[in-house]
Design an enzyme around this catalytic site. Structure first.
Site, PDB file in Angstrom:
ATOM      1  N   CYS A 276       0.861  -1.178   0.000  1.00  9.24           N
ATOM      2  CA  CYS A 276       0.000   0.000   0.000  1.00  9.24           C
ATOM      3  C   CYS A 276       0.902   1.234   0.000  1.00  9.24           C
ATOM      4  CB  CYS A 276      -0.955  -0.033   1.190  1.00  9.24           C
ATOM      5  SG  CYS A 276      -0.108  -0.065   2.798  1.00  9.24           S
ATOM      6  N   GLN A 277       0.498   2.287   0.692  1.00  9.61           N
ATOM      7  CA  GLN A 277       1.318   3.487   0.702  1.00  9.61           C
ATOM      8  C   GLN A 277       2.430   3.413   1.741  1.00  9.61           C
ATOM      9  OE1 GLN A 277       1.016   5.759  -1.579  1.00  9.61           O
ATOM     10  NE2 GLN A 277       2.528   7.247  -0.829  1.00  9.61           N
TER      11      GLN A 277
END
Length: 315
Positions: A276-277
């Site tokens: 993800c981030q």
């Protein structure tokens, strides 16, 4: 003649070859263990290391203490020399088995192993006689020699009860737990080692992620929202938002490929990576995948934030 002795401070080994008669005999003692034969009493003297713990009598020798190293065959040779110089040699043998309960074994357990790699756990004990056999426990539950016979141990491992070596390959998240080993030889009480925690880490580092991407073998799933992905993504990754991952992994292969444009990962896929981030959502979806049976799934914990800082050339 076979003589079994428990672990006593002192024992006596008889010399059946000695028979009282006139004259002065020459007596020698040999110790045989495997292919090794050692002459340890001759010329009326003991050799090292017997001098300080053995006493001689014509009818035998007395050990003031024994250890498991003394297990072996003891050969008594008695030579009677007649007046004409000829001699009569008599021999007798005693097989000594020194039985010693095992001491507390020492377990060596890696404290952290990445999912998909191999973990080798060892158990050492050097005092017991006969040599002990070993058993391993995880979270106080005995691990069977065949993991397939127990629902609690659905992972893949091999256990050598003679050497005490437990090999887990590949490591999955289910292998996380507290491990200890037990040594037993049916003499005295079985002894257990200290418990050591093993943590199976389902993460992949930036270095390994970079190599995997370069190999072209990775199945990389970006679990961010489409708006985030629009600002950049890791090459060859497929976007499946975190809210859709569980449903997607339950799809049949044809439906999955039609919707996401890639083959559905196999349950045993070693190169299934979620990111993800910053890593939190990646960890969440990795756990979901592992619960569904994708036991080798991993999370790129650094996420796209780390990737974009170090590998902008890939975008």
């Amino acid at each position: 003649m076979l003589s079994d002795f428990c672990f006593f401070p002192a024992i006596e080994i008889p010399c059946a070859a000695y028979v009282s008669q006139s004259g002065t005999p020459r007596v020698e003692w040999q110790f045989e263990k495997g292919s090794s034969i050692v002459l340890f009493y001759y010329n009326s003297k003991f050799t090292d290391p017997y001098q300080d713990r053995a006493l001689y009598t014509p009818t035998g020798i007395r050990f003031t203490s024994v250890t498991r190293k003394d297990t072996g065959k003891y050969i008594c040779g008695v030579l009677w020399t007649g007046s004409g110089g000829s001699g009569q040699l008599r021999k007798s043998e005693v097989d000594l088995i020194v039985q010693v309960p095992p001491s507390k074994p020492v377990a060596k357990v890696p404290t952290s192993v990445t999912v998909g790699n191999k973990a080798v756990l060892t158990c050492m004990e050097t005092d017991g006689s006969p040599p002990p056999t070993f058993q391993w426990y995880r979270d106080n539950v005995m691990m069977p020699s065949n993991p397939k016979i127990s629902e609690k141990f659905r992972n893949s491992y091999t256990l050598d009860t003679k050497t005490g070596v437990l090999t887990i390959e590949p490591v999955t998240s289910f292998d996380t737990g507290d491990y200890f080993c037990e040594a037993q030889n049916n003499i005295g009480t079985a002894q257990k080692s200290e418990a050591i925690h093993l943590e199976a880490r389902n993460v992949i580092s930036h270095k390994d992620m970079k190599a995997l991407v370069a190999s072209g073998k990775a199945r990389i799933i970006d679990v961010r929202l489409p708006g985030e992905v629009a600002n950049g993504h890791i090459a060859n990754s497929v976007n499946i938002p975190v809210a859709e991952v569980e449903e997607a992994l339950k799809m049949d292969p044809e439906t999955f490929k039609m919707k996401y444009g890639m083959d559905k990962p196999r349950m045993d896929d070693e190169n299934l990576i979620f990111y993800c981030q910053r890593g939190r959502r990646g960890a969440q979806t990795t756990e979901i995948a592992m619960t569904l049976g994708y036991v080798k799934a991993r999370n790129y914990a650094g996420g796209y934030e780390e990737w974009s800082e170090k590998e902008v050339k890939w975008e």
